[in-house]
Design an enzyme around this catalytic site. Sequence first.
Site, PDB file in Angstrom:
ATOM      1  N   GLY A  16       0.782  -1.239   0.000  1.00 12.54           N
ATOM      2  CA  GLY A  16       0.000   0.000   0.000  1.00 12.54           C
ATOM      3  C   GLY A  16       0.810   1.283   0.000  1.00 12.54           C
ATOM      4  N   ASN A  18       1.411   3.052  -2.601  1.00  7.10           N
ATOM      5  CA  ASN A  18       0.660   3.980  -3.461  1.00  7.10           C
ATOM      6  C   ASN A  18      -0.551   4.541  -2.736  1.00  7.10           C
ATOM      7  OD1 ASN A  18       1.728   4.355  -6.307  1.00  7.10           O
ATOM      8  ND2 ASN A  18       1.981   2.150  -6.011  1.00  7.10           N
ATOM      9  N   MET A  95      -3.883  -6.653  -7.254  1.00  8.43           N
ATOM     10  CA  MET A  95      -3.293  -7.707  -8.081  1.00  8.43           C
ATOM     11  C   MET A  95      -4.313  -8.677  -8.682  1.00  8.43           C
ATOM     12  SD  MET A  95      -0.294  -6.676  -8.076  1.00  8.43           S
ATOM     13  CE  MET A  95       1.006  -5.865  -7.152  1.00  8.43           C
ATOM     14  N   ILE A  97      -7.309  -9.293 -11.659  1.00  9.40           N
ATOM     15  CA  ILE A  97      -7.869  -8.746 -12.902  1.00  9.40           C
ATOM     16  C   ILE A  97      -9.395  -8.694 -12.770  1.00  9.40           C
ATOM     17  CG2 ILE A  97      -8.214  -9.246 -15.368  1.00  9.40           C
ATOM     18  CD1 ILE A  97      -5.283  -9.991 -15.510  1.00  9.40           C
ATOM     19  N   ASN A 112      -5.927   2.862 -12.881  1.00  2.93           N
ATOM     20  CA  ASN A 112      -4.926   1.912 -12.373  1.00  2.93           C
ATOM     21  C   ASN A 112      -3.541   2.515 -12.541  1.00  2.93           C
ATOM     22  OD1 ASN A 112      -3.785  -0.715 -11.623  1.00  2.93           O
ATOM     23  ND2 ASN A 112      -3.246  -0.934 -13.783  1.00  2.93           N
ATOM     24  N   HIS A 114       0.318   1.427 -13.195  1.00  4.29           N
ATOM     25  CA  HIS A 114       1.109   0.275 -13.661  1.00  4.29           C
ATOM     26  C   HIS A 114       2.580   0.685 -13.706  1.00  4.29           C
ATOM     27  CE1 HIS A 114       1.971  -3.495 -15.609  1.00  4.29           C
ATOM     28  NE2 HIS A 114       2.766  -2.820 -16.424  1.00  4.29           N
ATOM     29  N   GLU A 152     -11.824  -3.463 -20.398  1.00  5.28           N
ATOM     30  CA  GLU A 152     -11.829  -4.930 -20.382  1.00  5.28           C
ATOM     31  C   GLU A 152     -10.474  -5.532 -20.780  1.00  5.28           C
ATOM     32  OE1 GLU A 152     -13.353  -2.960 -22.432  1.00  5.28           O
ATOM     33  OE2 GLU A 152     -12.902  -3.641 -24.470  1.00  5.28           O
ATOM     34  N   ASP A 155      -4.530  -3.540 -18.633  1.00 10.60           N
ATOM     35  CA  ASP A 155      -3.601  -2.436 -18.891  1.00 10.60           C
ATOM     36  C   ASP A 155      -3.833  -1.776 -20.252  1.00 10.60           C
ATOM     37  OD1 ASP A 155      -2.304  -2.813 -16.405  1.00 10.60           O
ATOM     38  OD2 ASP A 155      -1.025  -4.352 -17.253  1.00 10.60           O
TER      39      ASP A 155
END
Length: 205
Positions: A16, A18, A95, A97, A112, A114, A152, A155
């Site tokens: 955590g 971020n 983590m 999807i 998100n 990345h 969908e 990334d």
Amino acid sequence: MSLKKARIAVLVSGGGTNLQALIDAQKSGIIKSGGICLVISNNPGAYALERAKNNDIKTAVVNKKECASQQEFEDKIKALISENDIDFIVLAGFMCILSESFTSCFPERIINVHPSLIPSFCGEGFYGLRVHKAALDYGVKVTGATVHYVNEIPDGGRIILQKAVYIEDGDTPEILQKRVMEQAEWKILPEACELVSKIITGDAE
Ligand code: GAR
């Protein structure tokens, strides 16, 4: 100037850092058009939950291992989002999807972070240290971080912000991960949160 702040839910799985950057940015006024109202973890042991509690932010755990299906997992998250009147969702080291049936309910309302410059080193299987190992194995000289909308395609959603970070001699995945967090993720994620909050509250220039 709108009076209402966007209500943000942050989804986490681990340490955590971020999330901490978001909390700090809220305190320092970098995020001023939104507020973190809920932190949801799929992992009951995530240290991110402690960070939220230490800052009086409501927490919830939806343990994927205790759900019979992806649908049940996502339905539980959806219920929390709706019960807490959440305006948008931030995946900050989350983590898992999310399927199209989930992401299509929140178009341009999920972002998100990345840890690479998308479209490099991203998509299914690229998460956490694996991303940095792949960048080092390839031999790129520059990597970075990306904040993007979630759709969908893992990334694959529209990019909001990116920041480049140089690779240095002797980097390991761990050293590189730390530099990418410090120089890129912890800066662009709060900035993107403010941008999206402003759009949602109708204050965007
Ligand atoms: C961060 O580097 C984040 O970008 C990455 O996992 C780390 C989580 O750290 N996310 C992904 O790889 C998602 N594809 P944190 O829990 O300390 O924020």
